[in-house]
Design a protein around this motif. Structure first.
Motif, PDB file in Angstrom:
ATOM      1  N   THR A 140       0.832  -1.131  -0.107  1.00  0.00           N
ATOM      2  CA  THR A 140       0.012   0.214  -0.002  1.00  0.00           C
ATOM      3  C   THR A 140       0.851   1.365   0.055  1.00  0.00           C
ATOM      4  O   THR A 140       0.433   2.361  -0.120  1.00  0.00           O
ATOM      5  CB  THR A 140      -0.894   0.058   1.338  1.00  0.00           C
ATOM      6  N   GLN A 141       1.914   0.990   0.260  1.00  0.00           N
ATOM      7  CA  GLN A 141       3.166   2.412   0.249  1.00  0.00           C
ATOM      8  C   GLN A 141       4.540   1.777  -0.052  1.00  0.00           C
ATOM      9  O   GLN A 141       5.030   0.661   0.217  1.00  0.00           O
ATOM     10  CB  GLN A 141       2.947   2.745   1.773  1.00  0.00           C
ATOM     11  N   SER A 155       6.897   2.719   1.464  1.00  0.00           N
ATOM     12  CA  SER A 155       7.731   2.680   2.721  1.00  0.00           C
ATOM     13  C   SER A 155       8.435   1.210   3.095  1.00  0.00           C
ATOM     14  O   SER A 155       9.463   1.319   3.519  1.00  0.00           O
ATOM     15  CB  SER A 155       6.965   3.176   3.823  1.00  0.00           C
ATOM     16  N   ARG A 197      -4.335   0.360  -3.334  1.00  0.00           N
ATOM     17  CA  ARG A 197      -5.281   0.586  -2.642  1.00  0.00           C
ATOM     18  C   ARG A 197      -6.714   0.351  -2.906  1.00  0.00           C
ATOM     19  O   ARG A 197      -7.129   0.795  -4.052  1.00  0.00           O
ATOM     20  CB  ARG A 197      -5.237   2.003  -1.868  1.00  0.00           C
ATOM     21  N   GLU A 224       9.616   7.466  -2.580  1.00  0.00           N
ATOM     22  CA  GLU A 224      10.135   7.241  -1.089  1.00  0.00           C
ATOM     23  C   GLU A 224      11.534   7.730  -0.885  1.00  0.00           C
ATOM     24  O   GLU A 224      12.362   7.472  -1.826  1.00  0.00           O
ATOM     25  CB  GLU A 224      10.054   5.812  -0.676  1.00  0.00           C
ATOM     26  N   PHE A 265       2.315   9.565  11.374  1.00  0.00           N
ATOM     27  CA  PHE A 265       2.617   8.477  10.575  1.00  0.00           C
ATOM     28  C   PHE A 265       3.342   7.425  11.829  1.00  0.00           C
ATOM     29  O   PHE A 265       4.240   7.941  12.423  1.00  0.00           O
ATOM     30  CB  PHE A 265       3.389   8.553   9.274  1.00  0.00           C
ATOM     31  N   THR A 320       7.235   7.363  11.529  1.00  0.00           N
ATOM     32  CA  THR A 320       8.304   8.737  11.795  1.00  0.00           C
ATOM     33  C   THR A 320       7.543   9.420  13.104  1.00  0.00           C
ATOM     34  O   THR A 320       6.603   9.407  13.296  1.00  0.00           O
ATOM     35  CB  THR A 320       8.054   9.628  10.506  1.00  0.00           C
ATOM     36  N   GLY A 324       3.938  12.600   2.694  1.00  0.00           N
ATOM     37  CA  GLY A 324       4.138  12.876   4.313  1.00  0.00           C
ATOM     38  C   GLY A 324       5.585  12.959   4.315  1.00  0.00           C
ATOM     39  O   GLY A 324       6.327  12.416   3.466  1.00  0.00           O
ATOM     40  N   GLY A 330       8.817  12.768   7.774  1.00  0.00           N
ATOM     41  CA  GLY A 330       9.110  13.067   9.293  1.00  0.00           C
ATOM     42  C   GLY A 330      10.713  12.158   9.456  1.00  0.00           C
ATOM     43  O   GLY A 330      11.312  11.960   8.590  1.00  0.00           O
TER      44      GLY A 330
HETATM   45  N1  DAH Z   1       3.754   5.968   3.327  1.00  0.00           N
HETATM   46  C1  DAH Z   1       2.982   6.868   3.578  1.00  0.00           C
HETATM   47  C2  DAH Z   1       1.729   6.896   2.695  1.00  0.00           C
HETATM   48  O1  DAH Z   1       1.702   6.333   1.868  1.00  0.00           O
HETATM   49  C3  DAH Z   1       3.714   8.489   3.134  1.00  0.00           C
HETATM   50  C4  DAH Z   1       4.837   8.542   4.008  1.00  0.00           C
HETATM   51  C5  DAH Z   1       4.462   9.439   5.194  1.00  0.00           C
HETATM   52  C6  DAH Z   1       6.125   8.233   3.600  1.00  0.00           C
HETATM   53  C7  DAH Z   1       5.713   9.680   5.969  1.00  0.00           C
HETATM   54  C8  DAH Z   1       7.145   8.346   4.590  1.00  0.00           C
HETATM   55  C9  DAH Z   1       6.904   9.238   5.707  1.00  0.00           C
HETATM   56  O2  DAH Z   1       8.501   8.000   4.197  1.00  0.00           O
HETATM   57  O3  DAH Z   1       8.031   9.520   6.289  1.00  0.00           O
HETATM   58  O4  DAH Z   1       0.689   7.450   2.983  1.00  0.00           O
END
Ligand code: DAH
Length: 331
Positions: A168-169, A171, A195, A211, A249, A252, A275, A277
């Motif tokens: 979904t991300q 990250s 998603r 990312e 989040f 972070t 996002g 952090g």
């Molecule tokens: N993964 C988050 C999302 O998909 C976005 C995100 C937020 C990535 C903060 C990050 C972070 O690396 O530090 O909504």
């Protein structure tokens, strides 16, 4: 008279073989075989030929007629073949084949990579089909967290086999990068995320994220903001600005929502891009990095959002319908 016939026949055959224009065939035919043609003249001259010679001359004339007719048919066939099919005019300009172009998202990705590469970020990669560890646990999203529910994720094979899901991300790639490399570390990861959103003008079940992750000794929020300001200025122009709003989040602490000032149809506007952090100490511990020694920042931006705002695209679905007329505008 036999000699005259002979000479005429030869002249006729020579003229015929010299013909190259199929339209001239008719003229040749009437000259030699037509009602007022040469052969006809000989026929009429037959009257004044003596009785003894008449059969021989008559036979010769018939033979000449058949020979000319056969030659005519053959020539007609040959010339006809040459002009069969469309005539090709080699001086005509060619027909241009439709040309493809780079997709607007592919081009945006290329530009983003370019900017971060110049700032010293390496490229990291990870799979789109992920396990729960990389998509959740290691990112400080514990079991039972609402973000893990089946309504928000594409799990494979139902609840029992719910160990794999479409990420979904991006990250997830932070975790993979930290598992495979020792700090210091400075990477970006670009890829698709999934998603189960209902498609509308601003939602799609698949989109792209970039990312960023930087782990080093003494990394602070200042480094994060500097990096994002640099990115904004390189990507959008020297007047571009970055703004951070406090947010949350799980991975972070502190966390912020990232806005960038973009020029939209000539006017500068704040646009929410994603996002960011400081990497939560729990995340560092999960991958065996000592949070007392290392700190880091991270960010995640939506690529469609950047592209849509930049080019004034108001419906995300246009990006994936692959209508060449739409896509060609951004080539
Ligand atoms: N993964 C988050 C999302 O998909 C976005 C995100 C937020 C990535 C903060 C990050 C972070 O690396 O530090 O909504």
């Amino acid at each position: 008279m036999l000699a005259d016939i002979e000479a005429k026949e030869r002249a006729a055959l020579e003229a015929l073989s010299a013909l190259t224009d199929p339209n001239a065939l008719d003229a040749w035919k009437s000259t030699y075989l037509g009602p007022q043609g040469a052969l006809r003249e000989f026929m009429q001259g037959l009257k004044s030929v003596s009785k003894e010679l008449k059969p021989a001359v008559g036979a010769r004339l018939n033979q000449c007629k058949s020979a000319l007719e056969a030659a005519f048919d053959e020539r007609k066939n040959n010339l006809g073949e040459v002009v069969k099919g469309p005539a090709i005019d080699v001086t005509e300009p060619g027909v241009a084949l439709p040309q493809g172009c780079r997709h607007v998202i592919a081009r945006t990705i290329e530009e983003i990579v370019d900017v971060f590469a110049r700032m010293g970020f390496a490229i990291a990669d990870g799979p789109e089909l992920e396990d729960e560890w990389h998509n959740f646990n290691a990112l400080n999203i514990p079991a039972g967290h609402p973000a893990r529910g089946p309504a928000d994720n594409f799990y494979l094979g139902g609840a029992a086999a719910g160990k794999l899901l479409l990420r979904t991300q991006t990250s997830t790639v932070q975790i993979r990068a930290m598992e495979s490399q020792k700090p210091p570390l400075k990477v970006i990861a670009i890829g698709r995320v999934y998603r189960p959103d209902t498609h509308d003008a601003t939602h799609y079940s698949m989109f792209h994220q970039v990312e960023g992750l930087c782990i080093d000794r003494g990394v602070s929020m200042v480094d994060l903001k500097t990096t994002l300001v640099q990115f904004a200025k390189s990507f959008f122009g020297p007047e571009a600005e970055v703004r951070m709003r406090p947010s949350f989040f799980p991975f972070t602490e502190p966390s912020a929502e990232l806005d960038m000032k973009m020029r939209i149809k000539g006017e500068w506007k704040w646009v929410e891009l994603g996002g960011c952090g400081m990497v939560d100490p729990n995340v560092l511990s999960a991958v065996g990095i000592d949070p007392e020694e290392w700190t880091g920042f991270a960010f995640g931006l939506g690529i469609e959002r950047v592209a849509m705002r930049r080019y004034g695209i108001t419906d995300i679905r246009l990006l994936f319908e692959n209508d060449a007329r739409f896509l060609r505008q951004f080539a």
